[in-house]
Design a protein around this motif. Structure first.
Motif, PDB file in Angstrom:
ATOM      1  N   PRO A  34      11.747   5.195  -4.921  1.00 10.75           N
ATOM      2  CA  PRO A  34      13.112   5.591  -5.266  1.00 10.75           C
ATOM      3  C   PRO A  34      12.814   6.855  -5.924  1.00 10.75           C
ATOM      4  N   ARG A  35      11.864   6.964  -6.761  1.00  9.83           N
ATOM      5  CA  ARG A  35      11.922   8.136  -7.761  1.00  9.83           C
ATOM      6  C   ARG A  35      10.880   9.242  -7.122  1.00  9.83           C
ATOM      7  N   GLY A  36      10.598   9.102  -5.974  1.00 14.44           N
ATOM      8  CA  GLY A  36       9.745  10.177  -5.197  1.00 14.44           C
ATOM      9  C   GLY A  36       8.199  10.191  -5.672  1.00 14.44           C
ATOM     10  N   GLY A  96      -1.907  12.088  -3.893  1.00 20.91           N
ATOM     11  CA  GLY A  96      -2.663  11.866  -2.708  1.00 20.91           C
ATOM     12  C   GLY A  96      -3.655  10.691  -2.776  1.00 20.91           C
ATOM     13  N   GLU A  97      -3.513   9.962  -3.742  1.00 15.90           N
ATOM     14  CA  GLU A  97      -4.321   8.760  -3.489  1.00 15.90           C
ATOM     15  C   GLU A  97      -3.729   7.551  -2.997  1.00 15.90           C
ATOM     16  N   VAL A  98      -4.366   6.718  -2.397  1.00 15.30           N
ATOM     17  CA  VAL A  98      -3.749   5.559  -1.930  1.00 15.30           C
ATOM     18  C   VAL A  98      -3.926   4.474  -2.795  1.00 15.30           C
ATOM     19  N   VAL A  99      -2.850   3.634  -3.191  1.00 15.65           N
ATOM     20  CA  VAL A  99      -2.867   2.639  -4.360  1.00 15.65           C
ATOM     21  C   VAL A  99      -2.319   1.209  -3.555  1.00 15.65           C
ATOM     22  N   LYS A 147       0.858  -1.172   0.249  1.00 18.83           N
ATOM     23  CA  LYS A 147      -0.088   0.023   0.054  1.00 18.83           C
ATOM     24  C   LYS A 147       0.875   1.093  -0.136  1.00 18.83           C
ATOM     25  N   LEU A 148       0.602   2.092  -1.077  1.00 15.43           N
ATOM     26  CA  LEU A 148       1.445   3.464  -1.303  1.00 15.43           C
ATOM     27  C   LEU A 148       0.525   4.464  -1.323  1.00 15.43           C
ATOM     28  N   ILE A 149       1.050   5.573  -0.908  1.00 15.85           N
ATOM     29  CA  ILE A 149       0.380   7.114  -1.196  1.00 15.85           C
ATOM     30  C   ILE A 149       1.200   7.797  -2.279  1.00 15.85           C
ATOM     31  N   LEU A 150       0.626   8.113  -3.276  1.00 19.81           N
ATOM     32  CA  LEU A 150       1.322   8.711  -4.581  1.00 19.81           C
ATOM     33  C   LEU A 150       1.267  10.060  -3.838  1.00 19.81           C
ATOM     34  N   THR A 151       2.805  10.546  -4.372  1.00 19.55           N
ATOM     35  CA  THR A 151       2.863  12.024  -4.229  1.00 19.55           C
ATOM     36  C   THR A 151       3.304  12.955  -5.539  1.00 19.55           C
ATOM     37  N   HIS A 152       2.820  12.040  -6.735  1.00 17.29           N
ATOM     38  CA  HIS A 152       2.886  12.659  -7.893  1.00 17.29           C
ATOM     39  C   HIS A 152       1.894  11.958  -8.923  1.00 17.29           C
TER      40      HIS A 152
END
Length: 149
Positions: free
Chosen positions: A32-34, A16-19, A2-7
């Motif tokens: 790694p790419r932020g 801002g979405e959780v994927v 589970k990640l939170i997108l920053t871009h």
């Protein structure tokens, strides 16, 4: 994972979405790419706060766009260009000219990329166009092209 997108990531989601993605994709590419950060309960609270502020800002932008639409539709945008004796312009009226005139008229910034003209303007007269102010709001404008004095 589970990640939170920053871009914004094409095909995955916006900031801002959780994927939920496969571990390798998240660990080796997104983080790694932020493009994303790991999901936690604290980060989820931050996302909720950011989403609330975005909704409020979107509402304010929508109201400002409606006000700007009313102003633009109520008035005629006047553009003065150099013209010959027969009324043909030396050059043409561009969307940048219309955007500048609309900005001067309203006192608010109008982006040239949001202006669409119905036809190519190469002579003195009245024309119509559309200014896209928001995703849902567009203003139908009237343009009066005059010969510069």
């Amino acid at each position: 994972m589970k990640l939170i997108l920053t871009h914004e990531v094409k095909g995955l989601g916006s900031a801002g979405e959780v994927v939920t993605v496969k571990d390798g994709y998240g660990r080796n590419y997104l983080i790694p790419r932020g493009y994303a950060v790991a999901w936690t309960k604290g980060a989820q609270k931050q996302i909720d706060q950011i989403a609330d502020s975005r909704r409020k800002r979107a509402t304010e932008d929508l109201e400002a766009a409606r006000e700007l639409r009313e102003i633009l539709e109520a008035q005629v945008i006047v553009v003065a260009k150099t013209a010959g004796a027969n009324g043909r312009l030396f050059g043409a009226v561009t969307v940048a000219d219309v955007a500048k005139a609309a900005s001067d008229l309203t006192g608010k910034s109008v982006d040239r990329r949001c202006v669409n003209l119905d036809s190519v303007v190469k002579s003195v007269g009245e024309y119509t166009g559309v200014v896209k102010l928001h995703a849902d709001i567009a203003a139908n404008i009237k343009i009066l092209v005059e010969a510069a004095k």
